[in-house]
Design a protein around this motif. Structure first.
Motif, mmCIF file in Angstrom:
data_model
loop_
_atom_site.group_PDB
_atom_site.id
_atom_site.type_symbol
_atom_site.label_atom_id
_atom_site.label_comp_id
_atom_site.label_asym_id
_atom_site.label_seq_id
_atom_site.Cartn_x
_atom_site.Cartn_y
_atom_site.Cartn_z
ATOM 1 N N MET A 1 0.840 -1.176 0.000
ATOM 2 C CA MET A 1 0.000 0.000 0.000
ATOM 3 C C MET A 1 0.889 1.244 0.000
ATOM 4 O O MET A 1 1.782 1.396 0.812
ATOM 5 C CB MET A 1 -0.880 -0.019 1.260
ATOM 6 C CG MET A 1 -1.739 1.180 1.397
ATOM 7 S SD MET A 1 -2.815 1.065 2.822
ATOM 8 C CE MET A 1 -2.030 2.247 3.877
ATOM 9 N N THR A 2 0.626 2.124 -0.914
ATOM 10 C CA THR A 2 1.377 3.365 -1.013
ATOM 11 C C THR A 2 0.616 4.475 -0.293
ATOM 12 O O THR A 2 -0.583 4.626 -0.461
ATOM 13 C CB THR A 2 1.579 3.738 -2.493
ATOM 14 O OG1 THR A 2 2.223 2.663 -3.160
ATOM 15 C CG2 THR A 2 2.414 4.978 -2.623
ATOM 16 N N LEU A 3 1.342 5.221 0.508
ATOM 17 C CA LEU A 3 0.736 6.326 1.254
ATOM 18 C C LEU A 3 0.720 7.592 0.408
ATOM 19 O O LEU A 3 1.652 7.860 -0.348
ATOM 20 C CB LEU A 3 1.520 6.587 2.533
ATOM 21 C CG LEU A 3 1.584 5.462 3.553
ATOM 22 C CD1 LEU A 3 2.548 5.834 4.674
ATOM 23 C CD2 LEU A 3 0.209 5.179 4.123
ATOM 24 N N THR A 4 -0.327 8.367 0.572
ATOM 25 C CA THR A 4 -0.387 9.673 -0.089
ATOM 26 C C THR A 4 0.547 10.619 0.659
ATOM 27 O O THR A 4 0.906 10.363 1.823
ATOM 28 C CB THR A 4 -1.813 10.243 -0.068
ATOM 29 O OG1 THR A 4 -2.172 10.523 1.285
ATOM 30 C CG2 THR A 4 -2.812 9.298 -0.706
ATOM 31 N N THR A 8 1.479 10.481 4.687
ATOM 32 C CA THR A 8 2.871 10.451 5.140
ATOM 33 C C THR A 8 3.140 11.613 6.098
ATOM 34 O O THR A 8 3.754 11.428 7.153
ATOM 35 C CB THR A 8 3.838 10.516 3.936
ATOM 36 O OG1 THR A 8 3.600 9.380 3.095
ATOM 37 C CG2 THR A 8 5.280 10.506 4.391
ATOM 38 N N ALA A 9 2.660 12.792 5.760
ATOM 39 C CA ALA A 9 2.862 13.964 6.617
ATOM 40 C C ALA A 9 2.168 13.772 7.961
ATOM 41 O O ALA A 9 2.722 14.137 9.005
ATOM 42 C CB ALA A 9 2.343 15.222 5.923
ATOM 43 N N SER A 13 4.015 13.611 11.573
ATOM 44 C CA SER A 13 3.627 14.532 12.643
ATOM 45 C C SER A 13 3.330 13.764 13.932
ATOM 46 O O SER A 13 3.793 14.134 15.009
ATOM 47 C CB SER A 13 2.405 15.335 12.207
ATOM 48 O OG SER A 13 1.942 16.131 13.265
ATOM 49 N N ARG A 14 2.552 12.699 13.816
ATOM 50 C CA ARG A 14 2.257 11.878 15.006
ATOM 51 C C ARG A 14 3.526 11.280 15.572
ATOM 52 O O ARG A 14 3.708 11.211 16.787
ATOM 53 C CB ARG A 14 1.272 10.760 14.648
ATOM 54 C CG ARG A 14 -0.143 11.276 14.464
ATOM 55 C CD ARG A 14 -1.134 10.161 14.366
ATOM 56 N NE ARG A 14 -0.896 9.415 13.126
ATOM 57 C CZ ARG A 14 -1.519 8.303 12.778
ATOM 58 N NH1 ARG A 14 -2.429 7.781 13.559
ATOM 59 N NH2 ARG A 14 -1.258 7.701 11.644
ATOM 60 N N LEU A 15 4.423 10.855 14.686
ATOM 61 C CA LEU A 15 5.691 10.268 15.107
ATOM 62 C C LEU A 15 6.519 11.272 15.905
ATOM 63 O O LEU A 15 7.038 10.947 16.978
ATOM 64 C CB LEU A 15 6.451 9.805 13.862
ATOM 65 C CG LEU A 15 7.700 8.969 14.036
ATOM 66 C CD1 LEU A 15 7.424 7.728 14.868
ATOM 67 C CD2 LEU A 15 8.238 8.559 12.684
ATOM 68 N N MET A 63 5.349 2.030 9.057
ATOM 69 C CA MET A 63 4.376 2.463 8.051
ATOM 70 C C MET A 63 5.026 3.382 7.019
ATOM 71 O O MET A 63 4.548 3.480 5.883
ATOM 72 C CB MET A 63 3.211 3.191 8.720
ATOM 73 C CG MET A 63 2.333 2.291 9.554
ATOM 74 S SD MET A 63 1.068 3.198 10.479
ATOM 75 C CE MET A 63 -0.011 3.694 9.128
ATOM 76 N N LEU A 64 6.092 4.051 7.393
ATOM 77 C CA LEU A 64 6.762 4.978 6.481
ATOM 78 C C LEU A 64 7.741 4.286 5.543
ATOM 79 O O LEU A 64 8.181 4.870 4.555
ATOM 80 C CB LEU A 64 7.491 6.070 7.271
ATOM 81 C CG LEU A 64 6.591 7.028 8.038
ATOM 82 C CD1 LEU A 64 7.431 7.966 8.896
ATOM 83 C CD2 LEU A 64 5.692 7.812 7.092
#
Length: 70
Positions: A1-4, A8-9, A13-15, A63-64
Motif C-alpha cells: 500500500m502506497t501512502l499519499t 505520510t505527513a 507529525s504523530r511520530l 508504516m513509512l
C-alpha cells in the motif's frame, strides 16, 4: 500500500509528537528516580506509558517504509 503525501505527513507529525512525549517521560522518570519522593507506582506507570510509546513509534516508522515486492 502506497501512502499519499498527506498520509505520510500525518504519520510523520504523530511520530514527532510521540517521540517528544517519549523523551519527556524519560526525563521525568530519571528525575523521579533520583529525587524524593520516590513514588514507585507513578514511576511504574510512566515506564509502562513510555514502553507503549516506543512500540507505537516503531509501528509508525514501519508504516513509512515502502513495501518491497517479493
Amino acid at each position: 500500500m502506497t501512502l499519499t503525501p498527506e498520509e505520510t505527513a500525518e504519520i510523520q507529525s504523530r511520530l514527532r509528537n510521540l517521540q517528544m512525549e517519549h523523551r519527556d517521560l524519560d526525563e521525568v522518570i530519571a528525575r523521579l528516580t533520583v529525587n524524593p519522593p520516590n513514588d514507585q507506582l507513578l514511576i511504574r506507570r510512566l515506564k509502562k506509558r513510555k514502553l507503549y510509546l516506543k512500540d507505537r513509534i516503531t509501528q509508525l516508522e514501519g508504516m513509512l517504509v515502502p513495501d518491497i515486492p517479493a
